[in-house]
Design a protein around this motif. Structure first.
Motif, PDB file in Angstrom:
ATOM      1  N   LYS A  32     -43.624 -72.389 -66.851  1.00 27.23           N
ATOM      2  CA  LYS A  32     -43.868 -71.172 -67.649  1.00 27.23           C
ATOM      3  C   LYS A  32     -43.210 -71.298 -69.031  1.00 27.23           C
ATOM      4  N   TYR A  34     -40.956 -74.305 -70.699  1.00 30.25           N
ATOM      5  CA  TYR A  34     -39.598 -74.060 -71.209  1.00 30.25           C
ATOM      6  C   TYR A  34     -39.445 -74.608 -72.636  1.00 30.25           C
ATOM      7  N   LEU A  76     -46.220 -66.402 -60.912  1.00 32.03           N
ATOM      8  CA  LEU A  76     -45.018 -65.770 -60.367  1.00 32.03           C
ATOM      9  C   LEU A  76     -44.939 -64.272 -60.638  1.00 32.03           C
ATOM     10  N   ARG A  93     -35.845 -56.652 -58.749  1.00 29.29           N
ATOM     11  CA  ARG A  93     -36.770 -56.615 -59.883  1.00 29.29           C
ATOM     12  C   ARG A  93     -38.156 -56.294 -59.342  1.00 29.29           C
ATOM     13  N   ASN A 117     -34.795 -71.141 -57.026  1.00 35.41           N
ATOM     14  CA  ASN A 117     -34.884 -71.642 -58.388  1.00 35.41           C
ATOM     15  C   ASN A 117     -34.070 -72.942 -58.458  1.00 35.41           C
ATOM     16  N   SER A 118     -33.908 -73.492 -59.645  1.00 40.54           N
ATOM     17  CA  SER A 118     -33.167 -74.758 -59.781  1.00 40.54           C
ATOM     18  C   SER A 118     -31.792 -74.674 -59.142  1.00 40.54           C
ATOM     19  N   ARG A 153     -38.740 -73.866 -56.109  1.00 44.63           N
ATOM     20  CA  ARG A 153     -39.364 -73.594 -57.408  1.00 44.63           C
ATOM     21  C   ARG A 153     -38.443 -73.999 -58.558  1.00 44.63           C
ATOM     22  N   GLY A 161     -37.196 -74.948 -62.124  1.00 45.66           N
ATOM     23  CA  GLY A 161     -37.639 -74.750 -63.511  1.00 45.66           C
ATOM     24  C   GLY A 161     -36.723 -75.505 -64.458  1.00 45.66           C
ATOM     25  N   VAL A 162     -35.650 -74.850 -64.867  1.00 47.08           N
ATOM     26  CA  VAL A 162     -34.837 -75.392 -65.972  1.00 47.08           C
ATOM     27  C   VAL A 162     -34.319 -76.798 -65.681  1.00 47.08           C
TER      28      VAL A 162
HETATM   29  C1  LIG Z   1     -38.587 -68.831 -63.613  1.00 49.62           C
HETATM   30  C2  LIG Z   1     -38.603 -68.757 -62.145  1.00 49.62           C
HETATM   31  C3  LIG Z   1     -38.162 -69.838 -61.380  1.00 49.62           C
HETATM   32  C4  LIG Z   1     -37.501 -71.058 -61.987  1.00 49.62           C
HETATM   33  O1  LIG Z   1     -36.157 -70.728 -62.283  1.00 49.62           O
HETATM   34  P1  LIG Z   1     -35.123 -71.805 -62.858  1.00 49.62           P
HETATM   35  O2  LIG Z   1     -33.818 -71.106 -62.815  1.00 49.62           O
HETATM   36  O3  LIG Z   1     -35.565 -72.124 -64.245  1.00 49.62           O
HETATM   37  O4  LIG Z   1     -35.195 -72.983 -61.959  1.00 49.62           O
HETATM   38  C5  LIG Z   1     -38.303 -69.761 -60.017  1.00 49.62           C
HETATM   39  N1  LIG Z   1     -38.831 -68.653 -59.419  1.00 49.62           N
HETATM   40  C6  LIG Z   1     -39.223 -67.577 -60.124  1.00 49.62           C
HETATM   41  C7  LIG Z   1     -39.782 -66.394 -59.422  1.00 49.62           C
HETATM   42  C8  LIG Z   1     -39.111 -67.591 -61.508  1.00 49.62           C
HETATM   43  O5  LIG Z   1     -39.497 -66.514 -62.208  1.00 49.62           O
END
Ligand SMILES: *Cc1c(COP(=O)(O)O)cnc(C)c1O
Length: 358
Positions: A35, A39, A80, A129, A194-195, A210, A212-213
């Motif tokens: 997304k 990044y 997401l 949220r 998340n990461s 999932r 991301g960063v």
């Molecule tokens: C952005 C997001 C992630 C990734 O998060 P990071 O901290 O960047 O790994 C995972 N899940 C959801 C729902 C997100 O919005």
């Protein structure tokens, strides 16, 4: 000639980081989160670079999912943040996008007769949220079944509020809450993590994580940098020195005249500023590097330039590239100096800065 301000993107480092996420995910699969224009790294190039290894992408919204199809990629794309309007579900169905539905209004848009896309349900395990409360899930599932809309449901998803702090008890509480709430449907997929969750010892990641960063080399943890976690920096942000000069003891530099030289100081101006997304809150002493030497910012960041102290780099001259972050200076270090996180710095680089891919 264009100025040589540039964000160099190392796609091998990106692949290295994705593999590290897969290793840390154990038996879970890792959907690559791309997304916010990957990044800030360019969603098309990032998605293409990972195409051979990634079984599923995740984005926030429909425009981003479409960018992945425009790149010619066929993998499922998880959205997401779900959909914002009923007609978006049709687009999702046509393109193989999987929205994460989080509210009753969205469930009302599912159309069992016309067909609807594959989708996920968001569970609110404590982040507060988005999502259905654990207590609601039985009713939500019964309503989907009654409506004939359960087909296409891939599984459940939840998001952690405090995974960046590996000592926070909140993550274990949310994990247990999610596990119990979804236990009646073992045939469905479950996605957490998340990461940061990839670095919490013993943290279950269920079927799909999932990251991301971390794919981009940024640290997801409060007290560690990306390289300390084995991540490679993907973006090197560089800009040229456009002038050098000596400011004499007692003279100031820049807006507000808030930095005053305490001795004669050789300084330089660098062609990057907050108009490029470099954070204005990065103050005096924020690190940068030139010719392999670490240097520091002095004074306030302007829109198009910033000042550096060249005392550590006596050979630096006009035209030399200064690294604002990358291999010599971690993006996490700069983020700390600016009172923020690497996520904001990476996603904040503006369109004025060309991305160059390696
Ligand atoms: C952005 C997001 C992630 C990734 O998060 P990071 O901290 O960047 O790994 C995972 N899940 C959801 C729902 C997100 O919005």
């Amino acid at each position: 000639m264009p100025r040589s301000t540039v964000a160099r993107i190392d796609l091998d480092a990106l692949r290295h980081n994705y593999r590290l996420a897969c290793n840390r995910a154990g038996s879970a699969h890792a959907m690559a989160v791309v997304k916010a224009d990957g990044y800030g790294h360019g969603i098309t190039q990032v998605a293409l670079a990972l195409a051979e290894e990634v079984p599923r992408y995740a984005v926030a919204c429909l425009e981003e999912a479409l960018a992945i199809r425009e790149a010619g990629l066929r993998q499922p794309v998880v959205m997401l943040q779900g959909v914002h309007a009923e007609e978006d579900l049709d687009v999702c169905r046509q393109h193989g996008f999987e929205p994460v539905l989080h509210g009753h209004h969205q469930l009302g848009w599912l159309n069992p007769t016309g067909g609807h896309p594959d989708f996920w349900l968001k569970v609110n395990s404590g982040m507060n949220r988005l999502g259905f409360l654990p207590d609601e899930l039985i009713d939500v599932m019964a309503a989907l079944k009654a409506k004939g809309a359960r087909s296409g449901l891939q599984g459940f998803m939840t998001h952690f509020a405090c995974a960046d702090d590996v000592d926070s008890p909140m993550t274990a509480r949310q994990t247990l809450c999610f596990e119990q709430a979804t236990a009646p449907w073992p045939e469905l997929l479950r996605s957490v993590g998340n990461s940061a969750a990839h670095f919490i010892p013993g943290q279950p990641l269920f079927d799909w994580s999932r990251p991301g960063v971390m794919l981009y080399g940024g640290s997801p943890l409060l007290d560690k940098t990306g390289p300390q976690l084995g991540l490679k920096p993907v973006m090197s942000l560089e800009a040229p020195l456009i002038t050098t000069r000596t400011v004499h003891a007692g003279e100031s530099v820049g807006y507000g005249a808030n930095w005053v030289a305490d001795r004669d100081t050789r300084m330089g101006m660098v062609a990057i500023g907050y108009g490029d997304g470099y954070p204005r809150h990065a103050g005096t002493n924020t690190p940068a590097a030139v010719k392999g030497q670490r240097i520091r910012l002095i004074g306030r960041v302007s829109m198009d330039m910033l000042a550096v102290d060249l005392s550590n780099a006596p050979d630096a001259k006009e035209g030399d590239p200064v690294e604002l972050w990358g291999r010599e200076v971690g993006v996490d270090e700069v983020a700390t100096c600016a009172g923020t996180i690497s996520y904001e710095l990476l996603t904040g680089i503006t369109a004025r800065v060309p991305r160059e891919y390696r």
